[in-house]
Design an enzyme around this catalytic site. Sequence first.
Site, PDB file in Angstrom:
ATOM      1  N   SER A 155      -1.600   4.262  -1.591  1.00 38.77           N
ATOM      2  CA  SER A 155      -0.866   3.458  -2.567  1.00 38.77           C
ATOM      3  C   SER A 155      -1.724   2.329  -3.104  1.00 38.77           C
ATOM      4  O   SER A 155      -2.579   1.786  -2.405  1.00 38.77           O
ATOM      5  CB  SER A 155       0.381   2.869  -1.874  1.00 38.77           C
ATOM      6  OG  SER A 155       0.960   1.860  -2.681  1.00 38.77           O
ATOM      7  N   TYR A 169       4.278  -2.063   5.468  1.00 36.54           N
ATOM      8  CA  TYR A 169       4.159  -0.769   4.771  1.00 36.54           C
ATOM      9  C   TYR A 169       2.757  -0.639   4.175  1.00 36.54           C
ATOM     10  O   TYR A 169       2.055   0.346   4.428  1.00 36.54           O
ATOM     11  CB  TYR A 169       5.215  -0.622   3.661  1.00 36.54           C
ATOM     12  CG  TYR A 169       4.820   0.450   2.675  1.00 36.54           C
ATOM     13  CD1 TYR A 169       4.271   0.104   1.439  1.00 36.54           C
ATOM     14  CD2 TYR A 169       4.913   1.784   3.016  1.00 36.54           C
ATOM     15  CE1 TYR A 169       3.847   1.083   0.559  1.00 36.54           C
ATOM     16  CE2 TYR A 169       4.494   2.773   2.133  1.00 36.54           C
ATOM     17  CZ  TYR A 169       3.954   2.406   0.914  1.00 36.54           C
ATOM     18  OH  TYR A 169       3.518   3.374   0.050  1.00 36.54           O
ATOM     19  N   LYS A 210      -0.780   1.913   5.045  1.00 34.99           N
ATOM     20  CA  LYS A 210      -1.595   2.711   4.123  1.00 34.99           C
ATOM     21  C   LYS A 210      -3.074   2.349   4.289  1.00 34.99           C
ATOM     22  O   LYS A 210      -3.952   3.218   4.301  1.00 34.99           O
ATOM     23  CB  LYS A 210      -1.153   2.479   2.674  1.00 34.99           C
ATOM     24  CG  LYS A 210       0.211   3.068   2.344  1.00 34.99           C
ATOM     25  CD  LYS A 210       0.272   4.559   2.639  1.00 34.99           C
ATOM     26  CE  LYS A 210       1.635   5.156   2.347  1.00 34.99           C
ATOM     27  NZ  LYS A 210       1.724   6.588   2.716  1.00 34.99           N
ATOM     28  N   GLY A 253       6.900 -11.415  -2.748  1.00 30.51           N
ATOM     29  CA  GLY A 253       5.858 -10.405  -2.513  1.00 30.51           C
ATOM     30  C   GLY A 253       5.429  -9.652  -3.753  1.00 30.51           C
ATOM     31  O   GLY A 253       4.439  -8.921  -3.724  1.00 30.51           O
TER      32      GLY A 253
END
Length: 340
Positions: A125, A150, A154, A298
Site C-alpha cells: 500500500s 496497519y 505492510k 492521520g
Amino acid sequence: MKILVTGGLGFIGSHTVVALQEKGYDVVIIDNLSNSDISVLEGITKITGIRPGFEAIDLRDKPKVIDFFNRYHNIEGIIHFAASKAVGESVQKPLLYYENNLNTLIYLLQQMQEKAIRNFIFSSSCTVYGEPDDLPITETAPVKPALSPYGNTKQIGEEIIRDTAKAYPLFKSIALRYFNPIGAHPSGYIGELPLGIPQNLVPFVTQTAAGIRKELSVFGDDYPTPDGTAIRDYIHVVDLAESHVVALERLLNNTQKVNFEVFNIGTGRGSSVMEIIKSFENVNGIKLNYKITGRREGDVTAVWADTSLAEKELGWKARLTMEDALRDAWRWQQKISKSS
Ligand code: WQD
C-alpha cells in the site's frame, strides 16, 4: 496453470480472480470470510463462467495452512491479499493486525519454501510512504515511520519478503503498492462489500446516494490544496486487478530484474474529495447530501503516484477513468441495495 489467491473473495481479490480466469489461469481461493461473503464466488462464476476452487481457511491456523499445501501440489504462484486493512481499527487492535497480517504471511512463505513454489505477489500500500516529501511519489521515496499498525504491517511485510528473497535466490516476489482502489466490475456482479459503516470515501458516497447513510462528512476543507479538500490517487479496481496478472506473468516468465521488486499502482493523477463528489453527481445524475466537518486523524494532505516504473517495467498503465469507477460503483451499489 494453478494460482492460489488468498483473500480472493475480497474487493481487490475477487476482481483479480476474474482477471486471472480471463487469462486462462486455474484459480483456487483461500478466504476465511471475515471480511467477505460466499456470494462473491457466484459473482465471479457469473462473470467468467468458471467457478474457482475455494477453501474456507483462516491463514492464522498454521496446521490448516500446511494441510492445504499437502493437498494442492501444482500451485505455480500465490497472490496474497488476505489481511486486515482498516487503518482506524488497527490503532484500536494492533495485536490482531500484527497476528493476522504477519503470521499469515510467514506461514505462506514457509510453505512456499517447503513446496518449492517460487512466485509471490504481495498486496502492499502507498500508506508505507506516510506524508510524502515530494509528489508524485516514486518507488524510491523514503518509507516513513508508519502512521498506523496497519501501515506498519505492510512495511514489515515487505521487509520479510525482501529478506526471504535474499536468503532464497530461487524465490521471486513483487510487492504492489496500491493507491486508492475504487469502483466495481462493470458487469455489476462483484464490487466492494464494506462491513458496517464504510471507512473509505467512495463506498460512503454510494451508500449516501442510496439513502443508507444520511449524509457524507467531508473530512476537512482547510488543506493546502486547490479546493481545500485532500487529494488521493483513485484507481479503478479492474485496472488494479489487471496489474496483478501482469506482475505475476513477469515472475512466471522470469523477466524480473531482481527477485524482489516494488511497483506503485495508481493512475498518476490526484483528485480531491470534492472532485470525487462532483464527478459522482455528474456521472450518475444524483445530488449528494454532504457536509464539511473537521479533518480525520492521520489523514495526509495529498498522495498520488508516479507510475512510470510500472509502465516501463510491467508495460502496465491504468486505462479506466475515475468517472468509469464512480459509474461502476453506483451500478453495484444499486444492485446490492436492491438485493439486501
Ligand atoms: C480518502 C479521502 C479522507 C471518508 C485508506 C488507507 C489506505 C488504503 C486506501 C488499504 C481522505 C476522505 C473519507 C469519508 C471523507 N487502504 N474521506 N469522508 O484514507 O486515503 O486510504 O484506504 O490499503 O491504506 O489508508 O482512503 O477512502 O478512507 O479516504 O472526506 O467519509 O476521503 O479524509 O481524504 P485513504 P479513504
